[in-house]
Design a protein around this motif. Structure first.
Motif, PDB file in Angstrom:
ATOM      1  N   ARG A 100      11.257  -6.144   5.436  1.00  0.00           N
ATOM      2  CA  ARG A 100      10.722  -4.949   4.790  1.00  0.00           C
ATOM      3  C   ARG A 100       9.277  -4.730   5.201  1.00  0.00           C
ATOM      4  N   LYS A 101       8.928  -3.478   5.450  1.00  0.00           N
ATOM      5  CA  LYS A 101       7.544  -3.165   5.794  1.00  0.00           C
ATOM      6  C   LYS A 101       6.665  -3.287   4.556  1.00  0.00           C
ATOM      7  N   ARG A 102       5.564  -4.010   4.714  1.00  0.00           N
ATOM      8  CA  ARG A 102       4.612  -4.202   3.619  1.00  0.00           C
ATOM      9  C   ARG A 102       3.207  -3.889   4.104  1.00  0.00           C
ATOM     10  N   PHE A 103       2.458  -3.242   3.238  1.00  0.00           N
ATOM     11  CA  PHE A 103       1.031  -3.008   3.488  1.00  0.00           C
ATOM     12  C   PHE A 103       0.300  -4.227   2.939  1.00  0.00           C
ATOM     13  N   PRO A 142       4.802  -2.669  -1.119  1.00  0.00           N
ATOM     14  CA  PRO A 142       5.817  -1.835  -0.483  1.00  0.00           C
ATOM     15  C   PRO A 142       5.206  -0.456  -0.266  1.00  0.00           C
ATOM     16  N   LEU A 143       5.521   0.195   0.813  1.00  0.00           N
ATOM     17  CA  LEU A 143       4.849   1.455   1.140  1.00  0.00           C
ATOM     18  C   LEU A 143       4.968   2.517   0.033  1.00  0.00           C
ATOM     19  N   PRO A 144       6.096   2.618  -0.690  1.00  0.00           N
ATOM     20  CA  PRO A 144       6.163   3.627  -1.762  1.00  0.00           C
ATOM     21  C   PRO A 144       5.221   3.366  -2.930  1.00  0.00           C
ATOM     22  N   ALA A 145       4.671   2.144  -3.021  1.00  0.00           N
ATOM     23  CA  ALA A 145       3.764   1.832  -4.133  1.00  0.00           C
ATOM     24  C   ALA A 145       2.329   2.264  -3.841  1.00  0.00           C
ATOM     25  N   LEU A 146       2.069   2.693  -2.619  1.00  0.00           N
ATOM     26  CA  LEU A 146       0.738   3.188  -2.253  1.00  0.00           C
ATOM     27  C   LEU A 146       0.584   4.634  -2.715  1.00  0.00           C
ATOM     28  N   LEU A 147      -0.673   5.047  -2.896  1.00  0.00           N
ATOM     29  CA  LEU A 147      -0.943   6.437  -3.242  1.00  0.00           C
ATOM     30  C   LEU A 147      -1.510   7.134  -2.018  1.00  0.00           C
ATOM     31  N   ASN A 148      -0.699   7.957  -1.393  1.00  0.00           N
ATOM     32  CA  ASN A 148      -1.104   8.720  -0.216  1.00  0.00           C
ATOM     33  C   ASN A 148      -0.534  10.129  -0.350  1.00  0.00           C
ATOM     34  N   PRO A 149      -0.758  11.013   0.622  1.00  0.00           N
ATOM     35  CA  PRO A 149      -0.264  12.384   0.457  1.00  0.00           C
ATOM     36  C   PRO A 149       1.229  12.479   0.173  1.00  0.00           C
ATOM     37  N   TYR A 150       2.023  11.588   0.774  1.00  0.00           N
ATOM     38  CA  TYR A 150       3.470  11.647   0.550  1.00  0.00           C
ATOM     39  C   TYR A 150       3.834  11.260  -0.885  1.00  0.00           C
ATOM     40  N   THR A 196      -5.190   6.529   2.151  1.00  0.00           N
ATOM     41  CA  THR A 196      -4.294   5.820   1.241  1.00  0.00           C
ATOM     42  C   THR A 196      -5.107   5.057   0.207  1.00  0.00           C
ATOM     43  N   LEU A 197      -4.691   5.139  -1.034  1.00  0.00           N
ATOM     44  CA  LEU A 197      -5.263   4.345  -2.109  1.00  0.00           C
ATOM     45  C   LEU A 197      -4.313   3.202  -2.429  1.00  0.00           C
ATOM     46  N   ALA A 198      -4.856   1.996  -2.484  1.00  0.00           N
ATOM     47  CA  ALA A 198      -4.064   0.809  -2.806  1.00  0.00           C
ATOM     48  C   ALA A 198      -4.691   0.154  -4.031  1.00  0.00           C
ATOM     49  N   PRO A 199      -4.147   0.412  -5.221  1.00  0.00           N
ATOM     50  CA  PRO A 199      -4.729  -0.152  -6.438  1.00  0.00           C
ATOM     51  C   PRO A 199      -4.925  -1.660  -6.348  1.00  0.00           C
ATOM     52  N   MET A 200      -6.063  -2.107  -6.766  1.00  0.00           N
ATOM     53  CA  MET A 200      -6.533  -3.491  -6.794  1.00  0.00           C
ATOM     54  C   MET A 200      -7.151  -3.911  -5.465  1.00  0.00           C
ATOM     55  N   ILE A 201      -6.588  -3.502  -4.332  1.00  0.00           N
ATOM     56  CA  ILE A 201      -7.290  -3.734  -3.071  1.00  0.00           C
ATOM     57  C   ILE A 201      -8.625  -2.992  -3.101  1.00  0.00           C
ATOM     58  N   ASP A 202      -8.634  -1.841  -3.799  1.00  0.00           N
ATOM     59  CA  ASP A 202      -9.875  -1.063  -3.847  1.00  0.00           C
ATOM     60  C   ASP A 202     -10.955  -1.729  -4.711  1.00  0.00           C
ATOM     61  N   PHE A 203     -10.636  -2.869  -5.323  1.00  0.00           N
ATOM     62  CA  PHE A 203     -11.655  -3.628  -6.040  1.00  0.00           C
ATOM     63  C   PHE A 203     -12.570  -4.402  -5.085  1.00  0.00           C
ATOM     64  N   TRP A 257       1.455  -3.718 -14.146  1.00  0.00           N
ATOM     65  CA  TRP A 257       2.043  -2.459 -13.671  1.00  0.00           C
ATOM     66  C   TRP A 257       2.373  -2.535 -12.187  1.00  0.00           C
ATOM     67  N   LEU A 258       1.449  -3.114 -11.403  1.00  0.00           N
ATOM     68  CA  LEU A 258       1.692  -3.239  -9.964  1.00  0.00           C
ATOM     69  C   LEU A 258       2.886  -4.152  -9.692  1.00  0.00           C
ATOM     70  N   LYS A 259       2.967  -5.246 -10.416  1.00  0.00           N
ATOM     71  CA  LYS A 259       4.103  -6.157 -10.227  1.00  0.00           C
ATOM     72  C   LYS A 259       5.419  -5.475 -10.564  1.00  0.00           C
ATOM     73  N   SER A 260       5.395  -4.559 -11.530  1.00  0.00           N
ATOM     74  CA  SER A 260       6.615  -3.811 -11.869  1.00  0.00           C
ATOM     75  C   SER A 260       7.009  -2.866 -10.741  1.00  0.00           C
ATOM     76  N   ARG A 261       6.069  -2.588  -9.836  1.00  0.00           N
ATOM     77  CA  ARG A 261       6.329  -1.726  -8.684  1.00  0.00           C
ATOM     78  C   ARG A 261       6.547  -2.547  -7.412  1.00  0.00           C
ATOM     79  N   ASP A 262       6.841  -3.829  -7.600  1.00  0.00           N
ATOM     80  CA  ASP A 262       7.168  -4.744  -6.495  1.00  0.00           C
ATOM     81  C   ASP A 262       5.958  -5.049  -5.615  1.00  0.00           C
ATOM     82  N   VAL A 263       4.761  -4.988  -6.183  1.00  0.00           N
ATOM     83  CA  VAL A 263       3.539  -5.391  -5.470  1.00  0.00           C
ATOM     84  C   VAL A 263       3.324  -6.884  -5.701  1.00  0.00           C
ATOM     85  N   HIS A 264       3.085  -7.615  -4.617  1.00  0.00           N
ATOM     86  CA  HIS A 264       2.831  -9.054  -4.739  1.00  0.00           C
ATOM     87  C   HIS A 264       1.325  -9.309  -4.747  1.00  0.00           C
TER      88      HIS A 264
END
Length: 399
Positions: A223-226, A51-59, A197-204, A11-18
């Protein structure tokens, strides 16, 4: 759980997460899920890139929750009336109670409420281990009280803004997931406490008191990357850790539900004991000078705040504004010279050591009483660890 982790990665890879092929997430006994080096990983490796839009934050939470609502409604009801913690907790609550959630792959790997059964706030809300809260050291109990107040305020706000009927246990799970798994990411215009900010898998990644990875926003190919980046080399099979901050065990227990067997930030809080040595006049003096409360010791030294407070405690007279006593004036001048660094305070050290020794004896006696009441389950073991380290530090100050 392995299947759910695989599903999350896809799922994360489908959201352009490396996700680097050098690492893998896997269940670890007694620590939930962790991240392991599948192959040797060098210092400076970007093991996760979001990519910043793949993070879960207030925005991103607001955009997902209210994509069919007007901007005006979102601004008034969400931005103005909820904190980041409240909004993110409601977002997870909403996704946990919604069928076919877009975030289902993430929600499915989040801790269950049972996974938080070592957190004192959960003891209170579920009335499961309330008696243990009373056995916690004073500063840790105060931390629990603050968390209880925040949780009660948050669920009240969420109920008034989003929905009138809230399943307390589901919301508690969502609230704890936000509280224990969020990372700091600067959000323009937001105060630090709202930059969550919540970053799925980093939170493991599990916690280490010594930093082994860093997080940053980095420009990669324009491109800006977290990014989560290793700050040391890892051998294949080694667990990769992230420091949650320079926290003592009491903080870790309250916020995350665990303690470390060896914690480099261990300290002994003696604020309550020192405050008992001070009359109102001395407390007012310390308040004016900016040294009231927060008195700590480590194995190697007492904090400067503690030195100042003990110097004031042993002083017979503190000069009042209307006092003309030469003794009081001299004593006040000596204290202020110490506080300002113009004096080394040697005149106070002998008596301060006597006061510290008495305090240390009391700390040890209290710890022994509490430890004698504890059982042998995980909650008791965590509390015992808090008192064991208190005794260990206190023993170094007995003369």
């Amino acid at each position: 759980m392995t299947d759910r982790i695989t599903r999350l990665a896809a799922w994360l890879k489908s959201r352009d997460v490396h996700i680097s092929s050098l690492v893998t997430a896997t269940p670890i006994a007694d620590r939930g899920i962790g991240v392991i080096a599948a192959k040797p990983a060098k210092k400076g490796t970007h093991i996760f890139q979001f990519p910043l839009p793949a993070l879960l934050n207030p925005y991103t939470a607001r955009a997902s929750l209210f994509k069919n609502e007007s901007v005006e409604y979102v601004s008034k009801k969400v931005v103005d009336e909820t904190s980041s913690h409240q909004l993110l907790a409601y977002f997870l609550y909403h996704e946990m109670t919604t069928e076919n959630s877009e975030w289902e792959a993430f929600v499915d790997v989040l801790p269950t409420l049972a996974d938080f059964d070592t957190v004192p706030l959960v003891w209170h809300v579920l009335k499961s281990e309330q008696n243990l809260i009373d056995l916690l050291p004073l500063k840790t109990r105060a931390h629990v009280t603050r968390m209880i107040t925040q949780f009660e305020d948050d669920i009240a706000v969420v109920g008034s803004v989003f929905c009138q009927q809230i399943d307390v246990q589901v919301f508690l799970r969502a609230w704890m997931c936000v509280n224990s798994r969020c990372l700091f990411l600067k959000i323009p215009g937001a105060p630090p406490e709202d930059c969550m900010t919540l970053a799925p898998m980093i939170d493991f990644l599990n916690h280490s008191d010594q930093p082994q990875c860093s997080i940053s926003v980095t420009s990669i190919r324009g491109r800006k990357r977290f990014c989560l980046t290793t700050t040391q080399d890892y051998q294949a099979g080694a667990e990769i850790f992230l420091s949650y901050g320079a926290h003592v065990n009491g903080f870790l227990l309250c916020e995350y539900g665990f303690t470390l067997e060896s914690n480099m930030y261990t300290e002994l809080d003696i604020s309550g004991q020192v405050m008992q040595l001070l009359d109102d006049n001395k407390k007012q003096f310390l308040q004016t000078e900016g040294y009231l409360d927060d008195y700590t010791l480590t194995m190697d030294a007492l904090s400067y705040r503690t030195e100042v407070a003990l110097a004031v405690a042993q002083s017979d007279i503190i000069c009042n504004a209307d006092s003309s006593s030469k003794t009081a004036t001299l004593q006040l001048a000596q204290l202020r010279a110490f506080i300002s660094g113009r004096s080394d305070g040697v005149r106070y050290r002998a008596k301060s050591q006597v006061l510290l020794s008495k305090i240390a004896v009391g700390v040890i006696e209290e710890a022994e009483r509490v430890v004698a009441c504890l059982g042998d389950d995980m909650n008791a073991c965590n509390i015992r660890r808090l008192y064991d380290e208190r005794m260990r530090i206190a023993k170094t100050y007995i003369c």
